[in-house]
Design an enzyme around this catalytic site. Structure first.
Site, PDB file in Angstrom:
ATOM      1  N   ASP A  15       0.791  -1.243   0.000  1.00  0.00           N
ATOM      2  CA  ASP A  15       0.000   0.000   0.000  1.00  0.00           C
ATOM      3  C   ASP A  15       0.822   1.292   0.000  1.00  0.00           C
ATOM      4  O   ASP A  15       0.497   2.242   0.731  1.00  0.00           O
ATOM      5  CB  ASP A  15      -0.975   0.017   1.192  1.00  0.00           C
ATOM      6  N   ASP A  58      -4.500  -0.904  -1.955  1.00  0.00           N
ATOM      7  CA  ASP A  58      -5.804  -0.748  -1.314  1.00  0.00           C
ATOM      8  C   ASP A  58      -6.732  -0.161  -2.383  1.00  0.00           C
ATOM      9  O   ASP A  58      -6.371   0.837  -3.033  1.00  0.00           O
ATOM     10  CB  ASP A  58      -5.632   0.224  -0.131  1.00  0.00           C
ATOM     11  N   HIS A 116     -10.700   0.549  -2.970  1.00  0.00           N
ATOM     12  CA  HIS A 116     -12.071   0.517  -2.453  1.00  0.00           C
ATOM     13  C   HIS A 116     -13.083   1.131  -3.412  1.00  0.00           C
ATOM     14  O   HIS A 116     -12.820   2.181  -4.012  1.00  0.00           O
ATOM     15  CB  HIS A 116     -12.142   1.327  -1.148  1.00  0.00           C
ATOM     16  N   HIS A 132     -10.752   6.867   1.276  1.00  0.00           N
ATOM     17  CA  HIS A 132      -9.370   6.753   0.794  1.00  0.00           C
ATOM     18  C   HIS A 132      -9.262   5.653  -0.248  1.00  0.00           C
ATOM     19  O   HIS A 132     -10.068   4.726  -0.275  1.00  0.00           O
ATOM     20  CB  HIS A 132      -8.409   6.445   1.962  1.00  0.00           C
ATOM     21  N   LYS A 191      -6.921  -5.146  -3.077  1.00  0.00           N
ATOM     22  CA  LYS A 191      -7.665  -5.664  -1.914  1.00  0.00           C
ATOM     23  C   LYS A 191      -8.606  -4.592  -1.395  1.00  0.00           C
ATOM     24  O   LYS A 191      -8.373  -3.399  -1.602  1.00  0.00           O
ATOM     25  CB  LYS A 191      -6.700  -6.116  -0.831  1.00  0.00           C
ATOM     26  N   CYS A 222      -2.198  -2.679   7.585  1.00  0.00           N
ATOM     27  CA  CYS A 222      -2.037  -3.612   6.467  1.00  0.00           C
ATOM     28  C   CYS A 222      -0.736  -4.406   6.519  1.00  0.00           C
ATOM     29  O   CYS A 222      -0.705  -5.575   6.134  1.00  0.00           O
ATOM     30  CB  CYS A 222      -2.213  -2.876   5.146  1.00  0.00           C
TER      31      CYS A 222
HETATM   32  C1  VGL Z   1      -4.768   0.739   5.571  1.00  0.00           C
HETATM   33  C2  VGL Z   1      -6.387   1.632   6.913  1.00  0.00           C
HETATM   34  C3  VGL Z   1      -7.314   1.495   5.909  1.00  0.00           C
HETATM   35  C4  VGL Z   1      -3.332   0.344   5.418  1.00  0.00           C
HETATM   36  C5  VGL Z   1      -5.679   0.593   4.547  1.00  0.00           C
HETATM   37  O1  VGL Z   1      -2.839   0.265   4.273  1.00  0.00           O
HETATM   38  O2  VGL Z   1      -2.672   0.079   6.459  1.00  0.00           O
HETATM   39  N1  VGL Z   1      -5.130   1.246   6.749  1.00  0.00           N
HETATM   40  N2  VGL Z   1      -6.951   0.977   4.729  1.00  0.00           N
HETATM   41 ZN    ZN Z   2      -8.355   0.922   3.168  1.00  0.00          ZN
END
Ligand code: VGL
Ligand code: ZN
Length: 212
Positions: free
Chosen positions: A13, A51, A53, A86, A111, A156
Site C-alpha cells: 500500500d 488498497d 475501495h 481513501h 484488496k 495492512c
Molecule cells: C490501511 C487503513 C485502511 C493500510 C488501509 O494500508 O494500512 N489502513 N486501509
Molecule cells: Zn483501506
C-alpha cells in the site's frame, strides 16, 4: 543476508492517499519510499499491494450516518475502524507513489474491493476467510520467506505479516521501511502480536549490509 529465489519482497500500500497530504496520511509515510526502492533492488521476486475501495465501501465513515473517521462500528465479521474516504478505485489517491521505483515487480494484488468487507491483509479479507489469491501465487512459485514493507505498519503490514506467518511462511518486517498510523496503541499491539507469532523485526541496513 543472502536472498534466494524462494524469497519475496511484499510492498504494501505505498499509495498517494497514505502519503503526507493524502486522504489517510500516515505520518512520514513518504520516508519509506527510498528505503523500499533500495531494498527492492536486492530482490528478484517483488509483489505489490494496492488498497482499492469502491466509493460505497463499508470502512468509510462517510457511508455511516452519525459516525466520524477513526471511530469503530461492529460488523458481521467483527469490529471495523472507520476511515476517511481513501484509495477509491481509479482515483489519484489510489495510485502508487510516483517515486516508487520497482519496475521488476511481477504482481499487484488489489484488496478491499468488496463493498461490505475490508481487507487490511494481502492474503485474506477481514472475515479471515476470503482469500485474495496471493497465498496460492506464492505457493506455486515455492516462495518460503516473505519480507514485508510499506504502509501502515500497524494495519495492512501487520495483518499481512501475521497471515503469511499463519500460512507457514517465514516472515520478516523491515521496520524502517514501514510507517504506522498508531491509533489508540495499535502500533505497540501490532508489534506484540508479530513478536508473539515469531515474525522477525529487521532494519534495512541489517538486511542490505549483509548482501554478498
Ligand atoms: C490501511 C487503513 C485502511 C493500510 C488501509 O494500508 O494500512 N489502513 N486501509
Ligand atoms: Zn483501506
Amino acid at each position: 543476508m543472502q536472498f534466494t529465489p524462494t524469497d519475496c519482497l511484499l510492498i504494501i500500500d505505498v499509495q498517494n492517499d497514505f502519503l503526507p497530504g493524502g486522504a489517510l496520511a500516515v505520518p512520514d509515510g513518504d520516508q519509506v519510499i527510498p528505503v523500499v526502492n533500495r531494498l527492492a533492488q536486492a530482490f528478484g521476486r517483488v509483489v505489490l499491494t494496492q488498497d482499492w475501495h469502491p466509493r460505497e465501501h463499508v470502512s468509510f465513515a462517510a457511508n455511516h450516518a452519525g459516525t466520524q473517521p477513526f471511530g469503530t462500528i461492529d460488523l458481521p465479521y467483527g469490529q471495523q475502524v472507520l476511515w476517511p474516504v481513501h484509495c477509491v478505485q481509479h482515483s489519484a489517491g489510489a495510485a502508487l507513489a510516483d517515486n516508487l521505483d520497482v519496475p521488476h515487480a511481477q504482481l499487484m494484488v488489489r484488496k478491499g474491493y468488496h463493498p461490505h468487507i475490508d481487507s487490511y491483509s494481502a492474503f485474506f479479507e477481514a472475515d479471515r476467510k476470503t482469500p485474495t489469491g496471493l497465498l496460492g501465487y506464492l505457493r506455486e512459485l515455492e516462495i518460503k520467506r516473505v519480507f514485508c514493507v510499506g504502509l501502515a505498519t500497524d494495519f495492512c503490514v501487520a495483518w499481512s505479516a501475521l497471515d503469511a506467518c499463519a500460512a507457514g511462511l517465514e516472515v520478516a518486517v523491515i521496520e524502517d521501511a514501514c510507517r504506522a498510523i498508531d491509533l489508540n496503541g495499535s502500533l505497540a499491539q501490532a508489534w506484540q502480536q508479530m513478536m508473539d507469532a515469531g515474525i522477525a523485526r529487521l532494519q534495512s541496513p541489517d538486511v542490505l549490509n549483509t548482501l554478498s
